[in-house]
Design an enzyme around this catalytic site. Structure first.
Site, mmCIF file in Angstrom:
data_model
loop_
_atom_site.group_PDB
_atom_site.id
_atom_site.type_symbol
_atom_site.label_atom_id
_atom_site.label_comp_id
_atom_site.label_asym_id
_atom_site.label_seq_id
_atom_site.Cartn_x
_atom_site.Cartn_y
_atom_site.Cartn_z
ATOM 1 N N LYS A 35 0.836 -1.206 0.000
ATOM 2 C CA LYS A 35 0.000 0.000 0.000
ATOM 3 C C LYS A 35 0.868 1.252 0.000
ATOM 4 O O LYS A 35 0.626 2.184 -0.754
ATOM 5 C CB LYS A 35 -0.936 0.016 1.224
ATOM 6 C CG LYS A 35 -1.921 -1.137 1.255
ATOM 7 C CD LYS A 35 -2.930 -0.998 2.386
ATOM 8 C CE LYS A 35 -2.363 -1.124 3.778
ATOM 9 N NZ LYS A 35 -1.882 -2.474 4.126
ATOM 10 N N ARG A 110 -9.496 0.560 8.871
ATOM 11 C CA ARG A 110 -9.074 -0.814 9.146
ATOM 12 C C ARG A 110 -10.123 -1.589 9.931
ATOM 13 O O ARG A 110 -9.924 -2.765 10.212
ATOM 14 C CB ARG A 110 -7.800 -0.772 9.973
ATOM 15 C CG ARG A 110 -6.547 -1.137 9.163
ATOM 16 C CD ARG A 110 -5.451 -1.172 10.129
ATOM 17 N NE ARG A 110 -4.202 -1.729 9.907
ATOM 18 C CZ ARG A 110 -3.127 -1.091 9.450
ATOM 19 N NH1 ARG A 110 -3.227 0.098 8.945
ATOM 20 N NH2 ARG A 110 -1.965 -1.678 9.476
ATOM 21 N N ARG A 150 11.749 -6.918 5.248
ATOM 22 C CA ARG A 150 11.749 -5.465 5.011
ATOM 23 C C ARG A 150 12.796 -4.758 5.874
ATOM 24 O O ARG A 150 12.886 -4.984 7.081
ATOM 25 C CB ARG A 150 10.354 -4.909 5.315
ATOM 26 C CG ARG A 150 10.271 -3.396 5.184
ATOM 27 C CD ARG A 150 8.870 -2.924 4.968
ATOM 28 N NE ARG A 150 7.952 -3.237 6.053
ATOM 29 C CZ ARG A 150 6.643 -2.981 5.999
ATOM 30 N NH1 ARG A 150 6.127 -2.422 4.920
ATOM 31 N NH2 ARG A 150 5.875 -3.285 7.021
ATOM 32 N N ARG A 183 11.584 -2.363 11.135
ATOM 33 C CA ARG A 183 10.476 -1.884 11.963
ATOM 34 C C ARG A 183 10.265 -2.877 13.099
ATOM 35 O O ARG A 183 10.310 -4.079 12.888
ATOM 36 C CB ARG A 183 9.204 -1.802 11.114
ATOM 37 C CG ARG A 183 8.887 -0.399 10.681
ATOM 38 C CD ARG A 183 7.772 -0.368 9.696
ATOM 39 N NE ARG A 183 6.513 -0.924 10.197
ATOM 40 C CZ ARG A 183 5.357 -0.848 9.537
ATOM 41 N NH1 ARG A 183 5.316 -0.231 8.369
ATOM 42 N NH2 ARG A 183 4.254 -1.370 10.034
ATOM 43 N N ARG A 194 -0.744 -9.376 13.260
ATOM 44 C CA ARG A 194 -1.322 -8.360 12.360
ATOM 45 C C ARG A 194 -2.234 -9.019 11.325
ATOM 46 O O ARG A 194 -3.262 -8.473 10.945
ATOM 47 C CB ARG A 194 -0.214 -7.558 11.675
ATOM 48 C CG ARG A 194 0.470 -6.601 12.652
ATOM 49 C CD ARG A 194 1.805 -6.131 12.156
ATOM 50 N NE ARG A 194 1.709 -5.169 11.089
ATOM 51 C CZ ARG A 194 2.709 -4.890 10.248
ATOM 52 N NH1 ARG A 194 3.862 -5.514 10.351
ATOM 53 N NH2 ARG A 194 2.555 -3.987 9.317
#
Ligand code: AMP
Length: 240
Positions: A35, A110, A150, A183, A194
């Site tokens: 996104k 969300r 990531r 992160r 998540r």
């Protein structure tokens, strides 16, 4: 060649969509579907802002604000921050003049509570184009690699991936030599939490916008430029 044709189609999609007024756009999809990356492509094409509730919350955490203090622990566990707090933050951001021609909401809404709040908030504003929603689809295994691999440059914010798009030197930014960071919520354990939150709370939001009709799905496993082209074409159709 695949890359050249993807770039060409991104270019023609950008041209086709370049003249329209984008209005409010929702980018929906599980954690790691891209996104944020895709929002940056749309920002470039239209000069409208990307509003990422995750980024707004992280900025509050870094600055040690009251909102940041309330959000930090929940974010570290991969749980959602309460609707009321996020809605208030979005309402404030939407007052900024740079949102007049449109904006991209990334990571919001969300929950159905946030979606209902947003629909009501925008419905009450005269002259606002109706929201359109794009859902980006990526398989679970691909998402896991994207999230756990990531790495981010803390200086220039370039995003790498140790599996899919590694830097030239392990752990170091190609552009400015800074040490890359991960992160704190990008571990497998937090990713699973998540995903659980996504399935139970956010999947119904996708259905909500699917039923409203101003909605399209795009394949998020293609090369980045081809996904951007798919999104722009979908937006042009929905605004056409
Ligand atoms: P993101 O950067 O979008 O993956 O968001 C990171 C974290 O911020 C999420 O795991 C949540 O804890 C929190 N967050 C971001 N956006 C929202 C939202 N719309 N509602 C509730 N929590 C959010």
């Amino acid at each position: 060649m695949v890359v050249a044709s993807a770039n060409a189609s991104a270019g023609s999609a950008a041209e086709a969509a370049g003249h329209l007024t984008p209005g409010p756009i929702l980018l929906l999809g599980a954690p790691g579907v891209g996104k944020g990356t895709q929002a940056k492509g749309l920002v470039k094409a239209w000069g409208i802002p990307q509003i990422s509730t995750g980024d707004l919350l992280r900025s509050n955490v870094e600055r040690g604000t009251e909102v940041g203090k309330q959000a930090k622990e929940l974010m570290d566990r991969g749980e959602l921050v309460p609707d009321e707090l996020v809605n208030r933050m979005v309402a404030e951001r939407l007052k900024e003049p740079d949102t007049a021609r449109g904006y991209i909401l990334d990571g919001f809404p969300r929950t159905l509570g946030q979606a209902n709040w947003l629909d009501g908030h925008l419905g009450a504003q005269a002259g606002t184009l109706p929201v359109i929603a794009i859902s980006i689809q990526v398989s679970y295994n691909q998402l896991l690699r994207r999230i756990t691999g990531r790495r981010i440059c803390p200086v220039c914010k370039t995003i790498y991936n140790t599996y899919l798009q590694p830097p030239k030197v392990d752990g170091i930014c190609d552009k400015d030599g800074a040490q890359l960071v991960r992160r704190s919520d990008d571990s497998k354990e937090v990713f699973d939490e998540r995903m659980r939150a996504y399935e139970s709370l956010t999947a119904p939001v996708v259905e909500h916008y699917r039923k409203l009709g101003r909605f399209e799905e795009v394949d998020g496993e293609l090369e980045v430029g081809a996904v951007t082209a798919g999104i722009m074409t979908a937006i042009a159709r929905l605004r056409g």
